[in-house]
Design a protein around this motif. Sequence first.
Motif, PDB file in Angstrom:
ATOM      1  N   GLY A 132       0.800  -1.221   0.000  1.00  0.00           N
ATOM      2  CA  GLY A 132       0.000   0.000   0.000  1.00  0.00           C
ATOM      3  C   GLY A 132       0.831   1.269   0.000  1.00  0.00           C
ATOM      4  N   ALA A 133       1.852   1.319  -0.844  1.00  0.00           N
ATOM      5  CA  ALA A 133       2.723   2.497  -0.885  1.00  0.00           C
ATOM      6  C   ALA A 133       1.962   3.734  -1.374  1.00  0.00           C
ATOM      7  CB  ALA A 133       3.927   2.220  -1.773  1.00  0.00           C
ATOM      8  N   ASP A 134       1.225   3.571  -2.458  1.00  0.00           N
ATOM      9  CA  ASP A 134       0.419   4.695  -2.947  1.00  0.00           C
ATOM     10  C   ASP A 134      -0.895   4.775  -2.192  1.00  0.00           C
ATOM     11  OD1 ASP A 134      -0.075   6.905  -4.481  1.00  0.00           O
ATOM     12  OD2 ASP A 134      -0.607   5.822  -6.305  1.00  0.00           O
ATOM     13  N   ASP A 135      -1.466   3.644  -1.883  1.00  0.00           N
ATOM     14  CA  ASP A 135      -2.780   3.537  -1.235  1.00  0.00           C
ATOM     15  C   ASP A 135      -2.629   3.030   0.202  1.00  0.00           C
ATOM     16  OD1 ASP A 135      -5.494   3.374  -0.771  1.00  0.00           O
ATOM     17  OD2 ASP A 135      -5.794   1.585  -2.002  1.00  0.00           O
ATOM     18  N   ASP A 136      -2.472   3.849   1.220  1.00  0.00           N
ATOM     19  CA  ASP A 136      -2.401   5.287   1.080  1.00  0.00           C
ATOM     20  C   ASP A 136      -1.240   5.817   1.915  1.00  0.00           C
ATOM     21  OD1 ASP A 136      -3.159   7.881   0.301  1.00  0.00           O
ATOM     22  OD2 ASP A 136      -4.460   8.124   2.018  1.00  0.00           O
ATOM     23  N   ALA A 137      -0.101   5.092   1.862  1.00  0.00           N
ATOM     24  CA  ALA A 137       1.078   5.623   2.544  1.00  0.00           C
ATOM     25  C   ALA A 137       1.467   6.971   1.970  1.00  0.00           C
ATOM     26  CB  ALA A 137       2.244   4.641   2.433  1.00  0.00           C
ATOM     27  N   SER A 138       1.184   7.193   0.685  1.00  0.00           N
ATOM     28  CA  SER A 138       1.506   8.489   0.072  1.00  0.00           C
ATOM     29  C   SER A 138       0.671   9.608   0.697  1.00  0.00           C
ATOM     30  CB  SER A 138       1.293   8.433  -1.442  1.00  0.00           C
ATOM     31  OG  SER A 138      -0.072   8.244  -1.781  1.00  0.00           O
ATOM     32  N   GLY A 139      -0.617   9.347   0.927  1.00  0.00           N
ATOM     33  CA  GLY A 139      -1.482  10.353   1.526  1.00  0.00           C
ATOM     34  C   GLY A 139      -1.144  10.630   2.978  1.00  0.00           C
ATOM     35  N   VAL A 140      -0.805   9.581   3.724  1.00  0.00           N
ATOM     36  CA  VAL A 140      -0.428   9.759   5.130  1.00  0.00           C
ATOM     37  C   VAL A 140       0.900  10.516   5.219  1.00  0.00           C
ATOM     38  CG1 VAL A 140       0.168   8.564   7.270  1.00  0.00           C
ATOM     39  CG2 VAL A 140      -1.705   7.733   5.864  1.00  0.00           C
ATOM     40  N   THR A 141       1.815  10.226   4.315  1.00  0.00           N
ATOM     41  CA  THR A 141       3.064  10.981   4.247  1.00  0.00           C
ATOM     42  C   THR A 141       2.781  12.465   4.045  1.00  0.00           C
ATOM     43  OG1 THR A 141       4.381   9.127   3.429  1.00  0.00           O
ATOM     44  CG2 THR A 141       5.150  11.333   2.855  1.00  0.00           C
ATOM     45  N   ALA A 142       1.865  12.776   3.134  1.00  0.00           N
ATOM     46  CA  ALA A 142       1.498  14.174   2.891  1.00  0.00           C
ATOM     47  C   ALA A 142       0.914  14.808   4.141  1.00  0.00           C
ATOM     48  CB  ALA A 142       0.493  14.246   1.740  1.00  0.00           C
ATOM     49  N   MET A 143       0.028  14.102   4.807  1.00  0.00           N
ATOM     50  CA  MET A 143      -0.619  14.631   6.011  1.00  0.00           C
ATOM     51  C   MET A 143       0.411  14.959   7.091  1.00  0.00           C
ATOM     52  SD  MET A 143      -1.522  13.479   9.283  1.00  0.00           S
ATOM     53  CE  MET A 143      -1.641  11.708   9.150  1.00  0.00           C
ATOM     54  N   ILE A 144       1.373  14.051   7.308  1.00  0.00           N
ATOM     55  CA  ILE A 144       2.409  14.283   8.330  1.00  0.00           C
ATOM     56  C   ILE A 144       3.308  15.450   7.927  1.00  0.00           C
ATOM     57  CG2 ILE A 144       4.414  13.280   9.487  1.00  0.00           C
ATOM     58  CD1 ILE A 144       3.062  10.521   9.157  1.00  0.00           C
ATOM     59  N   LYS A 268      -6.767   2.923 -14.891  1.00  0.00           N
ATOM     60  CA  LYS A 268      -5.784   2.038 -15.527  1.00  0.00           C
ATOM     61  C   LYS A 268      -4.546   1.804 -14.668  1.00  0.00           C
ATOM     62  CE  LYS A 268      -3.748   5.830 -18.255  1.00  0.00           C
ATOM     63  NZ  LYS A 268      -3.393   6.278 -19.613  1.00  0.00           N
ATOM     64  N   ASP A 269      -4.658   1.986 -13.377  1.00  0.00           N
ATOM     65  CA  ASP A 269      -3.522   1.782 -12.476  1.00  0.00           C
ATOM     66  C   ASP A 269      -3.296   0.277 -12.281  1.00  0.00           C
ATOM     67  OD1 ASP A 269      -1.689   1.611 -10.424  1.00  0.00           O
ATOM     68  OD2 ASP A 269      -2.649   3.101  -9.155  1.00  0.00           O
ATOM     69  N   PRO A 270      -2.194  -0.267 -12.783  1.00  0.00           N
ATOM     70  CA  PRO A 270      -1.976  -1.713 -12.703  1.00  0.00           C
ATOM     71  C   PRO A 270      -1.581  -2.200 -11.308  1.00  0.00           C
ATOM     72  CG  PRO A 270      -0.059  -0.664 -13.668  1.00  0.00           C
ATOM     73  CD  PRO A 270      -1.085   0.407 -13.497  1.00  0.00           C
ATOM     74  N   TYR A 271      -1.259  -1.281 -10.407  1.00  0.00           N
ATOM     75  CA  TYR A 271      -0.787  -1.666  -9.083  1.00  0.00           C
ATOM     76  C   TYR A 271      -1.857  -1.526  -7.994  1.00  0.00           C
ATOM     77  CZ  TYR A 271       3.529  -0.813 -11.662  1.00  0.00           C
ATOM     78  OH  TYR A 271       4.519  -0.816 -12.621  1.00  0.00           O
ATOM     79  N   TYR A 272      -2.966  -0.917  -8.334  1.00  0.00           N
ATOM     80  CA  TYR A 272      -4.021  -0.653  -7.347  1.00  0.00           C
ATOM     81  C   TYR A 272      -4.525  -1.956  -6.719  1.00  0.00           C
ATOM     82  CZ  TYR A 272      -8.551   0.857  -5.488  1.00  0.00           C
ATOM     83  OH  TYR A 272      -9.644   1.091  -4.682  1.00  0.00           O
ATOM     84  N   HIS A 273      -4.467  -2.014  -5.401  1.00  0.00           N
ATOM     85  CA  HIS A 273      -4.938  -3.171  -4.622  1.00  0.00           C
ATOM     86  C   HIS A 273      -4.250  -4.469  -5.032  1.00  0.00           C
ATOM     87  CE1 HIS A 273      -8.856  -1.678  -2.502  1.00  0.00           C
ATOM     88  NE2 HIS A 273      -7.813  -0.902  -2.266  1.00  0.00           N
ATOM     89  N   THR A 274      -2.960  -4.372  -5.325  1.00  0.00           N
ATOM     90  CA  THR A 274      -2.169  -5.573  -5.596  1.00  0.00           C
ATOM     91  C   THR A 274      -0.903  -5.544  -4.741  1.00  0.00           C
ATOM     92  OG1 THR A 274      -0.695  -4.713  -7.334  1.00  0.00           O
ATOM     93  CG2 THR A 274      -2.920  -5.394  -8.016  1.00  0.00           C
ATOM     94  N   VAL A 275      -0.176  -6.654  -4.732  1.00  0.00           N
ATOM     95  CA  VAL A 275       1.081  -6.721  -3.985  1.00  0.00           C
ATOM     96  C   VAL A 275       2.177  -5.889  -4.646  1.00  0.00           C
ATOM     97  CG1 VAL A 275       0.566  -8.983  -3.015  1.00  0.00           C
ATOM     98  CG2 VAL A 275       1.801  -8.838  -5.205  1.00  0.00           C
ATOM     99  N   LYS A 276       1.905  -5.351  -5.821  1.00  0.00           N
ATOM    100  CA  LYS A 276       2.906  -4.563  -6.539  1.00  0.00           C
ATOM    101  C   LYS A 276       2.868  -3.077  -6.188  1.00  0.00           C
ATOM    102  CE  LYS A 276       3.113  -7.719 -10.496  1.00  0.00           C
ATOM    103  NZ  LYS A 276       2.959  -7.855 -11.960  1.00  0.00           N
ATOM    104  N   ASP A 277       1.952  -2.682  -5.305  1.00  0.00           N
ATOM    105  CA  ASP A 277       1.879  -1.280  -4.874  1.00  0.00           C
ATOM    106  C   ASP A 277       2.986  -1.026  -3.848  1.00  0.00           C
ATOM    107  OD1 ASP A 277       1.248   1.296  -4.158  1.00  0.00           O
ATOM    108  OD2 ASP A 277      -0.695   0.831  -3.256  1.00  0.00           O
TER     109      ASP A 277
END
Length: 317
Positions: A132-144, A268-277
Amino acid sequence: MNKLIYLLFLAFTGQQALAQDINQIITKDYADRLIKTLSSDEMQGRGTYTEGIDKAASFIESEFKAIGLMPLAGESGYRQNFTKNESDQRPLFNVAGMIPGKSKAKEIVVFSGHYDHLGIVKGNAQDSIANGADDDASGVTAMIALAKYYKALNNNERTLIFVAFTAEEIGGFGAKYFSKKLNPDDVVAMFNIEMIGKESKFGKNAAFITGFDKSDFGKILQKNLEGTEFTFHPDPYPSQNLFYRSDNATLAALGVPAHTISTDQIDKDPYYHTVKDEYSTLDTENILATIKAIAKSAISIVKGTDTPSRIPRLVEN
């Protein structure tokens, strides 16, 4: 004596200028450290009710403490502890902190992202952790990072709340609990941040806002970015119903101009909700540019000079 006072004044103003230099506060190394930690295998995909999500919560708490955020009123620490319902008493916890406002302390601006993800899933022979790097570690990073910036700026007339929601992936229970603890009439705006790790369909230095037409929130943000390269756009994926699929939805239904900011090409995000995120798939410059754009565009709302129009209520509190 006058010369000494002048030199002290110069030193003070120099320190203030440094404190307000966003590039000194929100650096690539800082953002990278946050997102790499949150999306590491050690966090085990941050699945709800797991040891991994507890580790993630502890990490976010340590960052809040380092920044100097205060716990929310009525809370002894940064965790908001609750349970899903009467039949499921397993522990859940949002992580929330605040910067009290000055002249308009009763008016609240919320910055949020969800820190839970899917945990251990059926993946492939090599990997079963949905990081979950993009979903949603990216958003939490922004918040912090935004918490760090506004704490350094120290000019918020309104009270700022920074919250990492839990249980978004299983029904948005963290946001629902959080909303019940607030009077929605006191919440001026909500910046929910989700999936900013890849370039948007509008190109570089661009993001979209869900529910753009439901208030003038987006127009205020864009006004504050005049003269910069960054632009905000309406949600280009109306068929995905994104406005009601993230943690902004609960407060939006109560009339709050609560919107989600994203850059993901979700169709078209190929990584969404997969182990590749994973971190390796992210565009870290996109993350950094989006965080800084949010920081700058929110400033008039934070200072209390702009107030977004309300969204028509769907439900009563």
